[in-house]
Each structure stands twice: as C-alpha cells, then as structure tokens.
Design an enzyme around this catalytic site. Structure first.
Site, mmCIF file in Angstrom:
data_model
loop_
_atom_site.group_PDB
_atom_site.id
_atom_site.type_symbol
_atom_site.label_atom_id
_atom_site.label_comp_id
_atom_site.label_asym_id
_atom_site.label_seq_id
_atom_site.Cartn_x
_atom_site.Cartn_y
_atom_site.Cartn_z
ATOM 1 N N MET A 25 7.419 -30.356 -32.251
ATOM 2 C CA MET A 25 7.332 -31.786 -32.495
ATOM 3 C C MET A 25 8.329 -32.550 -31.626
ATOM 4 S SD MET A 25 7.975 -33.694 -36.174
ATOM 5 C CE MET A 25 9.639 -33.058 -36.367
ATOM 6 N N SER A 99 8.976 -24.182 -33.201
ATOM 7 C CA SER A 99 8.864 -25.104 -34.328
ATOM 8 C C SER A 99 7.400 -25.178 -34.753
ATOM 9 C CB SER A 99 9.444 -26.469 -33.959
ATOM 10 O OG SER A 99 9.698 -27.227 -35.119
ATOM 11 N N HIS A 273 18.343 -25.655 -35.470
ATOM 12 C CA HIS A 273 16.940 -25.545 -35.081
ATOM 13 C C HIS A 273 16.749 -25.426 -33.571
ATOM 14 C CE1 HIS A 273 12.736 -25.745 -36.073
ATOM 15 N NE2 HIS A 273 12.526 -26.769 -35.259
#
Length: 291
Positions: A25, A99, A273
């Site tokens: 994203m 992701s 992340h």
C-alpha cells in the site's frame, strides 16, 4: 563441440526461476527506494534472473492509486492476465509480496494456478486481514480519503466497492458481518463457503514463507502476518494460527501442507514494517530464491 555442450549445460543449470514482485500500500512497482531497489538487488544476486515487478495500471501514479482504490478482485484478474501472457513465466515462477502484496499474491495462487507459482514469500502480508491502520503510508489526501471511507462503514457495499483496505478489514467484534460482506479476505480464507479449488490450488505451491515484523507499527494486529488474529469477540486477545478455525478446519490447506517439512516457514524480524535488514536478505531470502 564438447566445450559448447559444457557451456550450454552450465547456462541451463545456473538459470534461476523467475520472480514476480507485488508491492504494498502506498508504493509502486518502480520506486527506486523500494521495489526498484529490490528488483536490482535480486538481479545482482541471482545473475540472469528475470524479475517482474507488477504495475497495476498504465502509469506509476495509477499503480499507486490502484493500491488504494481498485477492487482487489479486479487487480487479481489484471495480474493473472499479465502473467499468463508473459512467455518467461510459463514454466513457473517464484512470488514475493510486500505488505498487502503478500495476501494478494497468495490469492493469486488460489485463483490463477497457471502458470504455476512455485514458491511464495510473504513479507509483512496480512493474511487474516487488519483491524486498524495505525499509520497510512500514502499521501495526505489519499490517507484522508481512506479514513473517511472506513468511517462510513467498512462493510457497506459503497465502501467495499471503492476501498482496497476495506476488502481485508476484519472486525473481530462482528465476525458475522465480516464473513457476510468482505469481498476479498474472507472469500480467499474460505470463510464464506469452502471453495475446494482455492484450497487445492494453494496446496500446489511448493513452499510458502511468512515473514513477520515483531515491532510492526503499521499492521494491527501484526500476528496477521503469520495468519494469527484476534479471538472472535475480542480486540485484545490474540490467537495463533494453530488455534484459529481456519487451521483447525484446514480451510485453505495450510495444516495439510505443514505435514511435509519445509513447505511452511515462519520467520520474524525485530524491526518495524518492511524494514528488512541487509543480512536477512542474504541469509533468508536469497538462498530460497536460489533453490
């Protein structure tokens, strides 16, 4: 003649399985600081390997926007068409998703079995969905629109048809609404009804690696990266994969795959992340792509 045969033999044995990348994203196929860098690194480490970094749309800007606003099912059909037409992938390919690209590639294996996905590496993918977005990596305008749509109601038809992240929104406090209205993650986790084709197709993947970030501030809950999630009815207690109904009922074949050593691998990184250390690439990712 013998020299030519030897050189031909070396060329064949030194070739690597092509690799397909799907970004996360807020990213794009070709960002030189992310996917572009990964592509170059793989091409350097795996001399001669063909790497396809997926672009969903005709431009990089469109690719980024589609990561927020193009129906995931339409994206899957779009990518299936790309890989089926790519002559370099017809004997099979490895796939690595970052992701949300992780769960998208897993779904691709389920709905588009030809050409065959030989190996899947999911880097921070949210395979049980998410329940919250602590940080949004897109532009201020896009993130504002995402929040506005989620506030309207993630499971309304209006939002499900317009927002990618709503399609893998998993509300543990309202599991029935999630199963009834989720257009993507509940469908591919076989929570709506048991799709044997999805299950069988995933089991055709030779091995799957799930990478979780232990200090993840982007994904909630981070355990979704290993197929864990909140216990139904709670937004605090976490169930490990082995304690979920998805595993107990073996809805997508993971339990069956686990019976063969090496087919499922769960790795973790002590980082936020998608912050993958260089040493991790060298020790864990590259060797898998060499095999």
């Amino acid at each position: 003649m013998k020299v030519q045969l030897l050189l031909a033999f070396i060329a064949v044995t030194a070739s690597y399985t092509p690799t397909v990348l799907w970004h996360g994203m807020g990213d794009s196929c070709c960002n030189p600081l992310s996917m572009g860098s990964v592509k170059k690194m793989l091409e350097k480490e795996l001399d001669g390997v063909y790497v396809l970094s997926l672009k969903i749309g005709s431009t990089v800007a469109e690719d980024t926007e589609n990561g927020f606003f193009m129906d995931v099912n339409d994206q899957l059909e779009y990518v299936c068409n790309i890989i089926q037409k790519d002559s370099k992938l017809q004997n099979g390919y490895n796939a690595m998703g970052f992701s949300q690209g992780g769960q998208f590639l897993r779904a691709l294996a389920q709905m588009c079995p030809s050409p065959p996905m030989k190996q899947l590496i999911s880097v921070g993918g949210q395979h049980q969905g998410v329940y919250g977005f602590p940080h949004c990596p897109g532009s201020w305008f896009i993130c504002k629109e995402v929040q506005k749509l989620l506030d309207l109601g993630a499971y309304t038809d209006f939002v499900q048809n317009r927002l990618v992240q709503a399609q893998y929104w998993h509300d543990p406090l309202n599991e029935e609404k999630y199963r009834t209205h989720s257009k993507f993650i509940a469908v591919y986790n076989n929570e709506v009804h048991l799709n044997e084709t999805f299950r069988n197709n995933l089991m055709r993947v030779e091995n799957i690696t799930f990478v979780k970030f232990n200090k993840d501030t982007m994904v909630s809950p981070k355990e979704s990266e290993w197929f864990g999630f909140y216990k139904p009815g709670s937004n605090k207690e976490i169930l490990k994969l082995e304690d979920t109904q998805l595993w107990k009922e073996d809805r997508i074949g993971l339990k069956e795959m686990s019976k063969t050593p090496g087919r499922l691998t769960f790795l973790s990184i002590e980082a936020d992340h998608l912050q993958v250390p260089e040493a991790f690439w060298s020790s864990e990712i590259i060797p898998r792509l060499r095999n």
